[in-house]
Design a protein around this motif. Structure first.
Motif, short mmCIF file in Angstrom:
data_model
loop_
_atom_site.label_atom_id
_atom_site.label_comp_id
_atom_site.label_asym_id
_atom_site.label_seq_id
_atom_site.Cartn_x
_atom_site.Cartn_y
_atom_site.Cartn_z
N ILE A 251 2.17 -16.32 -6.66
CA ILE A 251 2.34 -15.34 -5.59
C ILE A 251 1.14 -14.53 -5.30
O ILE A 251 0.19 -14.21 -6.19
N GLU A 252 0.86 -13.88 -4.17
CA GLU A 252 -0.05 -12.85 -3.77
C GLU A 252 0.63 -11.90 -2.91
O GLU A 252 1.55 -12.05 -2.30
N ILE A 253 0.23 -10.55 -3.26
CA ILE A 253 1.02 -9.61 -2.63
C ILE A 253 0.16 -9.03 -1.35
O ILE A 253 -1.15 -8.93 -1.57
N ILE A 254 0.87 -8.60 -0.41
CA ILE A 254 0.45 -7.80 0.68
C ILE A 254 0.98 -6.73 0.88
O ILE A 254 2.13 -6.44 1.03
N SER A 255 0.20 -5.54 0.62
CA SER A 255 0.75 -4.36 0.69
C SER A 255 1.11 -3.72 2.00
O SER A 255 0.17 -3.93 2.87
N ALA A 256 2.32 -3.20 2.00
CA ALA A 256 2.66 -2.65 3.32
C ALA A 256 2.65 -1.09 2.89
O ALA A 256 3.82 -0.52 2.84
N ASP A 257 1.70 -0.50 2.95
CA ASP A 257 1.61 1.08 2.65
C ASP A 257 0.43 1.46 3.47
O ASP A 257 -0.87 1.23 3.19
N SER A 258 0.91 2.60 4.18
CA SER A 258 -0.12 3.21 4.92
C SER A 258 -1.04 3.97 4.24
O SER A 258 -2.11 4.43 4.73
N MET A 259 -1.10 4.15 3.19
CA MET A 259 -1.91 5.31 2.21
C MET A 259 -2.69 4.34 1.27
O MET A 259 -3.99 4.74 0.99
N VAL B 123 4.92 12.61 -10.37
CA VAL B 123 4.11 13.42 -9.99
C VAL B 123 3.40 14.33 -11.16
O VAL B 123 2.08 14.46 -11.06
N ASP B 124 3.98 14.54 -12.06
CA ASP B 124 3.39 15.03 -13.43
C ASP B 124 2.57 14.17 -14.04
O ASP B 124 1.45 14.53 -14.55
N GLU B 125 2.63 12.85 -13.96
CA GLU B 125 1.94 12.06 -14.49
C GLU B 125 0.64 11.72 -13.65
O GLU B 125 -0.58 11.51 -14.10
N THR C 267 9.72 5.34 -2.32
CA THR C 267 8.57 5.73 -3.10
C THR C 267 9.26 5.81 -4.48
O THR C 267 10.33 6.47 -4.65
N ALA C 268 8.63 5.32 -5.47
CA ALA C 268 8.98 5.40 -6.98
C ALA C 268 10.29 4.97 -7.18
O ALA C 268 10.86 4.94 -8.34
N SER C 269 10.37 3.84 -6.44
CA SER C 269 11.65 3.14 -6.96
C SER C 269 11.36 1.75 -7.71
O SER C 269 12.21 1.32 -8.24
N GLY C 270 10.06 1.63 -8.12
CA GLY C 270 9.70 0.46 -8.92
C GLY C 270 9.18 -0.65 -8.32
O GLY C 270 9.33 -1.76 -9.03
N THR D 171 -1.60 7.71 -4.22
CA THR D 171 -0.86 6.83 -3.55
C THR D 171 -0.01 5.80 -4.37
O THR D 171 0.67 4.75 -4.16
N ALA D 172 -0.45 6.01 -5.73
CA ALA D 172 0.26 5.10 -6.84
C ALA D 172 -0.07 3.58 -6.67
O ALA D 172 0.65 2.66 -6.70
#
Length: 306
Positions: free
Chosen positions: A31-39, A213-215, A14-17, A49-50
RNA sequence: GCCGAGGUAGCUCAGUUGGUAGAGCAGGGGACUGAAAAUCCCCGUGUCGGGGGUUCAACUCCCUCCCUCGGCA
């Protein structure tokens, strides 16, 4: 996936860019993105969840975001099925799918598949949870150990969530989880993939997490949490256990000072990132990059070969 | 200045009748097969504020100095 081109997967803590890299690719490649994010699958849970913003999603199509309400179930098996289907659709329209996200189990399940096992049963789980609440997880582990010592010895008697899943598998099928795992073992990739992983010096990553997190707070995370509660979503929901929401519920409902809640979000996010990095080290072959720029160059290199 | 209470691991603190120290948190490492942002496992040497003294032996007792926090001036 129709054969020759490997499926591109971009992962990292997380937060690695990851999102930033993806957005820099928009418009340059089909391209099209498939999100692999459980939240990020949950509607209404945007800030903590950014999630990419709606504008960003307009620039670049994203899939498997906002597909569930916070009180709905989703899991690795469902992800695998959905991701494969969507990837095929993307390819069929002549575009390139990129799987991007930090949920390691989802990515692992996508690459290797899961063992043949039953999907969860809410009734059984409720009973098991009850049993553990009154008798303790060690008692439950003893029972698991009687039915399947091989699987029991692999986990701690304190590991309630795995005890529940394995007992559930036994109750639903009458078979041993160890036997079901036996024939699988994550040994053979079921998919031709190219995994790119962003790694980062711990100190730098932790700084990025703290800042982000502050953001999130500045963006109105407290209000977003309030809205979810007002919409009737119970703090006990799996989705509400997500980093950020969990802590701000404690602030809103139990009077935890915001400052304390924020510190806890940061701390728990750091812990989470550390777990992600441990996972990434051992689970699948990958190209590793130590900053977002290198990762961007790496993924462009892969795309340019197409 | 006087009276109290303290100064022990990065932080908050334990430490029994003197036998050279241990918890939580932080931090580090690891596991992970339909809850995975979940769940779980492992890792604790630090001038015990400084200096002196008593003692075979002091974080523990005595003296002194320094510092912090309350209260009174």
């Amino acid at each position: 996936m129709n054969g020759t081109n490997p499926l591109i997967i971009l992962t990292g803590p997380t937060a690695s860019g990851k999102t930033g890299i993806i957005l820099k690719l928009a418009g340059k490649y089909p391209i099209e993105i498939i999100s692999a994010d459980s939240m990020q699958i949950y509607r209404g849970m945007d800030i903590a969840t950014a999630k990419p913003t709606l504008e960003e999603q307009k620039i670049l199509p994203h899939h498997l975001i906002d597909i569930m309400n916070p009180d709905e179930e989703y899991n690795a098996g469902a992800f695998r099925k959905d991701a494969l289907r969507i990837a095929a659709e993307i390819v069929s329209r002549g575009h390139i799918p990129i799987v991007a996200g930090g949920t390691g189990l989802y990515i692992k399940a996508l690459i290797f598949g899961l063992s043949e096992g039953p999907t969860r049963s809410e009734e059984i789980r409720e009973n098991l949870r009850d049993f553990i609440r009154t008798n303790g997880s060690h008692k439950a582990w003893d029972i698991l150990n009687r039915h399947d010592p091989d699987i029991a010895e692999k986990i701690s008697p304190a590991d309630a969530s795995r005890i529940i899943r394995y007992m559930e598998m036994i109750l639903l099928t009458g078979e041993k989880p160890s036997a079901m795992h036996e024939g699988h073992g994550f040994r053979e990739p079921k998919l031709n993939v190219r995994v790119l992983c962003i790694s980062m010096e711990r100190e730098i990553l932790y700084e990025r997490i703290n800042r982000r997190v502050d953001e999130m707070i500045a963006m109105g995370l407290v209000d977003e949490t309030k809205r979810l509660l007002e919409a009737g979503y119970s703090p006990g929901l799996k989705s509400m256990q997500a980093l950020g929401y969990k802590h701000l519920v404690a602030h809103l409902q139990d009077g935890l000072p915001v400052g304390d809640a924020v510190s806890l979000v940061k701390r728990d996010t750091r812990h989470y990132a550390k777990r992600q990095m441990t996972w990434n080290r051992g689970h699948y072959g990958m190209d590793r990059f130590f900053n977002p720029d290198d990762a961007l160059a790496g993924i462009q290199g892969v795309l340019d070969q197409r």
